[in-house]
Scaffold this active site. Sequence first.
Site, short mmCIF file in Angstrom:
data_model
loop_
_atom_site.label_atom_id
_atom_site.label_comp_id
_atom_site.label_asym_id
_atom_site.label_seq_id
_atom_site.Cartn_x
_atom_site.Cartn_y
_atom_site.Cartn_z
N GLU A 130 -22.96 -4.31 38.05
CA GLU A 130 -23.79 -4.00 37.00
C GLU A 130 -25.31 -4.56 36.97
O GLU A 130 -25.50 -5.42 36.11
CB GLU A 130 -23.04 -4.26 35.59
CG GLU A 130 -21.87 -3.60 35.39
CD GLU A 130 -21.08 -3.64 33.96
OE1 GLU A 130 -21.50 -4.47 33.13
OE2 GLU A 130 -19.90 -3.05 33.83
N GLU B 184 -14.45 -0.20 36.70
CA GLU B 184 -14.08 -1.00 35.30
C GLU B 184 -14.15 0.07 34.19
O GLU B 184 -14.82 1.17 34.17
CB GLU B 184 -15.10 -1.82 34.96
CG GLU B 184 -15.10 -3.24 35.26
CD GLU B 184 -16.41 -3.90 34.73
OE1 GLU B 184 -16.75 -3.79 33.47
OE2 GLU B 184 -16.81 -5.01 35.60
O1 IFM Z 1 -16.66 -8.05 30.34
C1 IFM Z 1 -17.54 -6.90 30.83
C2 IFM Z 1 -17.80 -7.35 32.25
O2 IFM Z 1 -18.16 -8.65 32.66
C3 IFM Z 1 -18.78 -6.41 32.68
N1 IFM Z 1 -18.49 -4.86 32.41
C4 IFM Z 1 -18.49 -4.55 30.92
C5 IFM Z 1 -17.32 -5.54 30.42
C6 IFM Z 1 -16.96 -5.36 28.82
O3 IFM Z 1 -18.11 -5.55 28.15
#
Ligand code: IFM
Length: 460
Positions: free
Chosen positions: A164, A363
């Site tokens: 990200e 994710e």
């Molecule tokens: O916890 C975070 C992660 O580190 C990166 N993506 C989003 C998740 C939830 O906010």
Amino acid sequence: MTSFPTGFLWGTSTAAYQIEGAVSEDGRGPSIWDTFAHTPGKTVGGETGDVAADHYHRHAEDVAIMRDLGLGAYRFSMSWSRMQPAGTGPLNPGGVAFYDRLLDELHAAGIRPWVTLYHWDLPQLLEDAGGWPERDTAHRFADYAAAVHARFADRIADWLTLNEPWCSAFLGYFNGVHAPGRTEPAASLRAMHHLLLGHGMATAQMRAARPDLRYGLSLNLYPVDPRSASRQDADAVRRIDGVSNRLFTDPVLASTYPADIASDLGADWPADAIRADDMATIAVPIDMLGINYYTRHVVFGGEAGTSTTAFDNGWIGCAGVGKAMRGYPVTSMGWEVDPAGLYDVLTRLKDRYPGLPPVYITENGASFDDVVTDDGQVHDAARVDYLDAHFRQARRAIDAGVPLRGYFVWSLLDNFEWSFGTTRRFGVVHVDYSTQRRTVKDSGRFLRRVATANAIPDRQ
Ligand code: IFM
């Protein structure tokens, strides 16, 4: 049963600073997140990741849980400042030894390691030298990646450079809600460019050393839709899609920055930082694109000066654009639950970028205020429903032709949720922070059923 293609990969994701703790052990150096979390007022209740889920000492137990859940892969990040405390120089033997121990456990359990090289924890000394807005940081990252890769390429086949980069650039340097907490618009755009450049340089070096392994990165992407059919809302969609998605997908997948967004950003656009060969470097071929999906943005425009949500959301250059809430159920992050958004983000990506590489959800998950009930269990029905609905949309996307090959749930464990500390729980495994006791939630058992059958069970 709703089946997935043979070989579809099921796993969970974590990140070093969110779970490891042990911030001063075995030679680890400080990162920007140590500094930020220890700065009064930056995290809820002043919490830090000093201990977090104590995974550094409990990794064997955590891997055993994953094996019991029948998971095929585990995506975790290596802490740069544990591996290379000053951000440069030789690898720290203590850090190498820790990840060797973790990899021993994973290999013994038959779980494929997927590593993320950078999940937001820049060594503090590199930030002291200017951080990501400095081009040199991209070179430091590529050197670090090459060193780690040289040491671990015989044990890890799947390599993600960045997690990200949107968050690193814009939450870190634009609105400052993440480390290093700077609020400098022009610097945040330079950070964006150097993060992407670091990805490209690191990938090229790793591939040159081991062309047989797989390389990519993870982007947080959002479907963006208008609140109404008005011209202003259509323009808000263009702008938010631009700063949330296209600023990252266009350079990586099409070797260009979006001209409309560069123009919108005017004098802040880092034209002088973008050198002749940079776009080719950034668009280095990748073997997989990781997509992190949480929610949809429904946006509106034309109300200049009436909304602060653009700044709060990290939407650089978008003053006057707002985010509409639709009354959907929300998670404890306040994010609307919108499973169809996963289908939309995947299919829109496929339509925009012909020749899209294999895609993995790296994710997806939800935070809810879980409680351990009298029976000693965590009955997180809302998370089970959330995962069930999102898995179904993933299957729909495969049917629509998206080359989706795997799915990592965020997260294995409850963990340190950045500025929210431990007040937000994303795990399919509950962590009692006073004892570090792990309790598999109902959602963990649901994930086990899905992963072992490679199919979503029919709802009762
Ligand atoms: O916890 C975070 C992660 O580190 C990166 N993506 C989003 C998740 C939830 O906010």
